[in-house]
Design an enzyme around this catalytic site. Structure first.
Site, PDB file in Angstrom:
ATOM      1  N   LYS A  60       7.639 -17.981 -11.071  1.00  0.00           N
ATOM      2  CA  LYS A  60       7.050 -16.773 -11.648  1.00  0.00           C
ATOM      3  C   LYS A  60       5.783 -17.144 -12.435  1.00  0.00           C
ATOM      4  CE  LYS A  60       7.929 -13.095 -14.888  1.00  0.00           C
ATOM      5  NZ  LYS A  60       8.611 -12.758 -16.123  1.00  0.00           N
ATOM      6  N   LYS A  91     -13.561   0.876  15.461  1.00  0.00           N
ATOM      7  CA  LYS A  91     -12.282   0.144  15.539  1.00  0.00           C
ATOM      8  C   LYS A  91     -11.733   0.186  16.966  1.00  0.00           C
ATOM      9  CE  LYS A  91     -10.952   0.808  10.758  1.00  0.00           C
ATOM     10  NZ  LYS A  91     -10.185   1.574   9.789  1.00  0.00           N
ATOM     11  N   ASN A  95       0.841  -1.206   0.000  1.00  0.00           N
ATOM     12  CA  ASN A  95       0.000   0.000   0.000  1.00  0.00           C
ATOM     13  C   ASN A  95       0.870   1.248   0.000  1.00  0.00           C
ATOM     14  OD1 ASN A  95       0.566   0.741   2.856  1.00  0.00           O
ATOM     15  ND2 ASN A  95      -0.385  -1.254   3.209  1.00  0.00           N
ATOM     16  N   LYS A 150     -11.091  -3.358  18.832  1.00  0.00           N
ATOM     17  CA  LYS A 150      -9.704  -3.784  19.045  1.00  0.00           C
ATOM     18  C   LYS A 150      -9.223  -3.520  20.478  1.00  0.00           C
ATOM     19  CE  LYS A 150      -8.710  -3.120  14.127  1.00  0.00           C
ATOM     20  NZ  LYS A 150      -7.689  -3.218  13.088  1.00  0.00           N
ATOM     21  N   ASP A 167      -4.437  -6.451   5.135  1.00  0.00           N
ATOM     22  CA  ASP A 167      -5.427  -7.359   5.726  1.00  0.00           C
ATOM     23  C   ASP A 167      -5.505  -8.691   4.988  1.00  0.00           C
ATOM     24  OD1 ASP A 167      -6.544  -5.761   7.832  1.00  0.00           O
ATOM     25  OD2 ASP A 167      -7.351  -4.463   6.276  1.00  0.00           O
TER      26      ASP A 167
HETATM   27  N1  CTP Z   1      -4.102  -3.058  11.849  1.00  0.00           N
HETATM   28  C1  CTP Z   1      -3.443  -4.200  12.223  1.00  0.00           C
HETATM   29  N2  CTP Z   1      -3.561  -5.344  11.491  1.00  0.00           N
HETATM   30  C2  CTP Z   1      -4.320  -5.362  10.378  1.00  0.00           C
HETATM   31  C3  CTP Z   1      -4.985  -4.196   9.966  1.00  0.00           C
HETATM   32  C4  CTP Z   1      -4.870  -3.052  10.735  1.00  0.00           C
HETATM   33  O1  CTP Z   1      -2.748  -4.179  13.248  1.00  0.00           O
HETATM   34  N3  CTP Z   1      -4.411  -6.467   9.665  1.00  0.00           N
HETATM   35  C5  CTP Z   1      -4.025  -1.847  12.692  1.00  0.00           C
HETATM   36  C6  CTP Z   1      -3.378  -0.657  12.013  1.00  0.00           C
HETATM   37  O2  CTP Z   1      -1.998  -0.606  12.301  1.00  0.00           O
HETATM   38  C7  CTP Z   1      -4.132   0.509  12.621  1.00  0.00           C
HETATM   39  C8  CTP Z   1      -5.502  -0.061  12.948  1.00  0.00           C
HETATM   40  O3  CTP Z   1      -5.341  -1.478  12.994  1.00  0.00           O
HETATM   41  O4  CTP Z   1      -3.563   0.933  13.842  1.00  0.00           O
HETATM   42  C9  CTP Z   1      -6.567   0.285  11.955  1.00  0.00           C
HETATM   43  O5  CTP Z   1      -6.132   0.024  10.661  1.00  0.00           O
HETATM   44  P1  CTP Z   1      -7.040   0.307   9.396  1.00  0.00           P
HETATM   45  O6  CTP Z   1      -6.341  -0.161   8.167  1.00  0.00           O
HETATM   46  O7  CTP Z   1      -7.576   1.699   9.452  1.00  0.00           O
HETATM   47  O8  CTP Z   1      -8.300  -0.597   9.704  1.00  0.00           O
HETATM   48  P2  CTP Z   1      -8.672  -2.093   9.525  1.00  0.00           P
HETATM   49  O9  CTP Z   1      -8.830  -2.667  10.896  1.00  0.00           O
HETATM   50  O10 CTP Z   1      -7.771  -2.807   8.593  1.00  0.00           O
HETATM   51  O11 CTP Z   1     -10.115  -1.935   8.878  1.00  0.00           O
HETATM   52  P3  CTP Z   1     -10.539  -1.506   7.390  1.00  0.00           P
HETATM   53  O12 CTP Z   1      -9.324  -1.772   6.519  1.00  0.00           O
HETATM   54  O13 CTP Z   1     -11.678  -2.386   7.103  1.00  0.00           O
HETATM   55  O14 CTP Z   1     -10.896  -0.059   7.477  1.00  0.00           O
END
Ligand code: CTP
Length: 398
Positions: free
Chosen positions: A288, A336, A209, A340, A278
């Site tokens: 490859k 969130k 990303n 969490k 995620d």
């Molecule tokens: N985070 C994490 N592990 C993941 C995804 C996110 O530890 N697999 C943590 C990020 O470091 C951040 C928080 O969770 O502190 C929120 O991340 P974000 O990407 O905004 O949210 P997601 O929980 O992934 O939800 P979504 O992508 O559906 O918005």
């Protein structure tokens, strides 16, 4: 307003003397008052006038010169200093101080000061590796003197190895960091995650990303300057690893999870600013993937939610997440925070050009688990870190 700091820069004689001019210029730009003491040998390389022009203070190099004021100079500078920096520090000045010799203005001032003293050595590789010099450095470190390790490379004499004066920007940053106030995170261990994670598809391709790591690195540097013990766990980033902290470089979600769990139990504050993927490729292809005639369909499977994992295991840690949102920012962030088990969540709008991925600024709202939301103006990522720790410390002190 913070009081202006004074650094006494001791310059001893070596080819690197000219580089200290740049260090002084950087300290002056940071509004630090600089006084310079040169050894006689140093004045053979660069004239005191250059140092006087940059520091805008009289340069002292002769102990028995007529005093310009009714002060004993080495004592008055020793008292005035908030910090002494010796750059370049030769084997000679290191040896003198390590053995209690005070026979010129620089060595007497170092001996007389109660301020922290940091040496930035620069000398020939064989001299630097001489066991006598090594012993002297070890002895000074044991007494609490600081050292900025020299760099490795081609030296003026043609030899290649350790002994080059450290990078002048790094020297200035180390001094500014040491003078930073307040040191109100002293005694606390802070873990910060930063940057993206990546998931490989085959030996050539991966998905990731847009995170650059700027936000997390700025938070980690703020914590370090305020005296915390810092661990930075970072995905791939073009930023220089910051000094003065443990930096663990990882690539994947799983590597980040393992690295975080190794540190988690002993942490006081955990800030997860990393943009963790995620999903990972469902079937990694060890060969490859060749192109075919039709479309390519890839399948991805859910990966660990690291922060949720930490929330479930939380004991006394203060756990802070980031919420990267493009719509319904506050509402999504609050959700969130609850899911969490966080103490705070920092919500930011990633669609804004001025403050989104890669920019130096951020505009965030910090929400606590009690529902209080503090909306901050757009500011540098470093200042966001400062505000965040101010809020967390208030929480700790209550
Ligand atoms: N985070 C994490 N592990 C993941 C995804 C996110 O530890 N697999 C943590 C990020 O470091 C951040 C928080 O969770 O502190 C929120 O991340 P974000 O990407 O905004 O949210 P997601 O929980 O992934 O939800 P979504 O992508 O559906 O918005």
């Amino acid at each position: 307003m913070k009081q202006q700091k004074t650094v006494v820069v001791g310059v001893s004689g070596g080819v690197a003397v000219y580089k200290t001019l740049d260090v002084i210029s950087r300290l002056r730009k940071a509004d630090i008052n600089v006084h310079v003491i040169m050894t006689e040998a140093a004045t053979e390389f660069v004239t005191p006038l250059s140092f006087q022009s940059l520091s805008q203070n009289m340069v002292i190099h002769n102990m028995f010169e007529e005093p310009r004021a009714w002060e004993i100079q080495h004592i008055s500078l020793a008292k005035k200093a908030d910090l002494m920096l010796i750059a370049p520090a030769t084997a000679n000045i290191i040896g003198k101080v390590a053995n209690g010799i005070a026979d010129d203005m620089l060595s007497t001032t170092i001996m007389a000061t109660k301020a922290p003293v940091i040496f930035a050595p620069a000398m020939n590789t064989n001299m630097y590796n001489n066991p006598i010099v090594k012993d002297n450095i070890r002895k000074l470190k044991d007494y609490g003197y600081g050292f900025i390790e020299p760099a490795s490379g081609r030296l003026a004499c043609g030899d290649v190895g350790d002994g080059k004066l450290a990078d002048t920007e790094l020297i200035a940053e180390r001094v500014i960091s040491a003078l930073y106030e307040p040191k109100d995170l002293m005694g606390l261990k802070v873990l910060v995650t930063a940057g993206p994670t990546i998931s490989a598809i085959d030996p050539v391709r991966f998905i990731t990303n847009r995170s650059t790591g700027k936000m997390g690195y700025a938070i980690a540097e703020e914590a370090r300057d305020r005296g915390a013990e810092v661990v930075l766990i970072t995905g791939p980033s073009n930023l220089q690893p910051p000094f003065g902290m443990k930096v663990k470089q990882i690539n994947t979600n799983e590597e980040m999870l393992n690295a975080v769990l190794e540190e988690y139990d002993s942490c006081d504050i955990v800030i997860k600013s990393a943009a963790v993927a995620d999903y990972k490729a469902k079937n990694y292809s060890s060969e490859k993937i060749k192109k075919g005639s039709g479309d390519l369909v890839l399948e991805f499977t859910r990966d660990n939610d690291i922060l949720k994992n930490l929330g479930d295991k939380k004991k006394n840690q203060i756990l802070i997440g980031f919420a990267a949102e493009s719509n319904e920012i506050l509402q999504n962030a609050k959700e969130k925070l609850g899911k969490k088990n966080l103490d705070y969540i920092v919500a930011n709008d990633i669609t804004s050009k001025e403050t989104g991925f890669g920019s130096d600024n951020n505009k965030v709202t910090i929400i606590s688990k009690t529902g209080e939301a503090i909306e901050l103006e757009s500011m540098s990522k470093r200042l966001v870190g400062q505000e965040l720790f101010n809020i967390v410390l208030k929480h700790i002190n209550n």
